[in-house]
Design a protein around this motif. Structure first.
Motif, short mmCIF file in Angstrom:
data_model
loop_
_atom_site.label_atom_id
_atom_site.label_comp_id
_atom_site.label_asym_id
_atom_site.label_seq_id
_atom_site.Cartn_x
_atom_site.Cartn_y
_atom_site.Cartn_z
N ARG A 1 42.66 41.59 35.05
CA ARG A 1 44.00 41.15 35.73
C ARG A 1 44.04 39.74 36.23
O ARG A 1 43.08 39.10 36.41
N GLY B 1 54.00 39.06 40.10
CA GLY B 1 53.25 40.22 39.78
C GLY B 1 51.95 40.14 39.12
O GLY B 1 51.84 39.45 38.14
N THR B 2 50.92 40.79 39.72
CA THR B 2 49.58 40.57 39.14
C THR B 2 49.54 41.03 37.36
O THR B 2 49.81 42.35 37.28
N ALA C 1 53.98 42.42 36.67
CA ALA C 1 52.71 43.55 36.84
C ALA C 1 53.09 44.50 35.77
O ALA C 1 54.24 44.64 35.18
#
Length: 222
Positions: free
Chosen positions: A132, A138-139, A219
Motif C-alpha cells: 500500500r 485514499g491509501t 483506495a
C-alpha cells in the motif's frame, strides 16, 4: 448521478496495469521530446496553471517519483508520506524533491521525467498485492498508484500542450480504465478523454457543470 453513486462501466474496461502506465510515460515523453517542444518557451504558463511549463514538468516528474517511493517501504507510513525533504524555489512554486538542471535544457528535463516514470512503472510491476502507498485521497494499492500516475501524466500533458502549443490527446482505452479506478462517480457513455479532463477540472461535458474542486478515490474498492 450523485457523488455517492458509483458509475457502472463495462467489465471490458479492466484494471489499470503497469503496461498502461508505461505507455502513458512513453506518450508524454514523445510529446515533450518533439521539435515543437524543443523550440517552445518553457517559461510560459502551462495552460491555466500559474506554474510555468518547466515547473509543471518538474512537478509531474516529482509526482511520479513520489508515488514510486510510497510503494517502496516494507512498512509504509500509514498517516503521511515518506519523509523526504521537499522545498519550494519561491513562494507559490511547486514543492518538490525532484528538480532538473536548467542548463540541461528541455531535453534534460524530459529525461528526468522519463526516469521518474520508469521508477513508478518498475514499482507497480514488482509490488505485492498487499503493498500500500499512503495518499490523502485514499491509501492506494499498486493499481491505484499506476492510475494516479496516469492522471498526473495525462492532465499535465494537457496543461503543457496548451502552454507549449502542442497537440495532445490521451488514449481512450487507458483513460476509461483510469476513470473506472479513480473516479467512480464519473459519467459513462461519454468519450473517456474529455470525461477525464472534465473530472480533473480541465474541460466541459454537455449538460454538466465543471467541478469547482475535484479529487480522485485511490483506495482499493472491493
Amino acid at each position: 448521478m450523485t457523488d455517492h453513486e458509483h458509475a457502472q462501466l463495462p467489465d471490458a474496461v479492466g484494471p489499470v496495469t503497469a503496461d498502461d502506465l508505461a505507455e502513458g510515460v512513453r506518450l508524454v515523453v514523445a510529446l515533450l521530446s518533439g521539435p515543437g517542444a524543443a523550440a517552445a518557451d518553457w517559461d510560459r504558463p502551462a495552460g491555466t496553471l500559474e506554474w510555468s511549463c518547466w515547473e509543471t514538468a518538474e512537478h509531474l516528474a516529482d509526482d511520479l517519483f513520489s508515488y514510486a517511493a510510497q510503494l517502496g517501504p516494507q512498512s509504509p507510513p500509514v498517516a503521511g508520506f515518506v519523509p523526504f525533504r521537499y522545498r519550494r524555489e519561491a513562494p507559490g512554486k511547486p514543492a518538490n524533491v525532484v528538480f532538473a538542471q536548467r542548463e540541461a535544457g528541455p531535453q534534460g528535463l524530459v529525461q528526468v521525467l522519463e526516469a521518474c516514470g520508469a521508477l513508478l512503472v518498475a514499482m507497480v510491476r514488482t509490488a505485492r498485492p498487499r503493498d500500500r502507498a499512503f495518499h490523502g485521497y485514499g491509501t492506494a494499492d499498486a493499481e491505484g498508484s499506476a492510475a494516479m500516475g496516469l492522471v498526473e501524466l495525462f492532465a499535465h500533458a494537457h496543461d503543457l500542450a496548451l502552454g507549449l502549443d502542442l497537440d495532445w490527446t490521451a488514449p481512450a482505452d487507458i483513460s476509461a480504465r483510469v476513470l473506472a479506478r479513480l473516479f467512480p462517480a464519473a459519467p459513462t457513455g461519454t468519450d473517456p478523454w474529455p470525461t477525464l479532463r472534465w473530472a480533473t477540472g480541465r474541460g466541459d461535458l454537455p449538460g454538466r457543470e465543471r467541478p469547482a474542486e475535484w479529487r480522485w478515490y485511490s483506495a482499493p474498492r472491493d
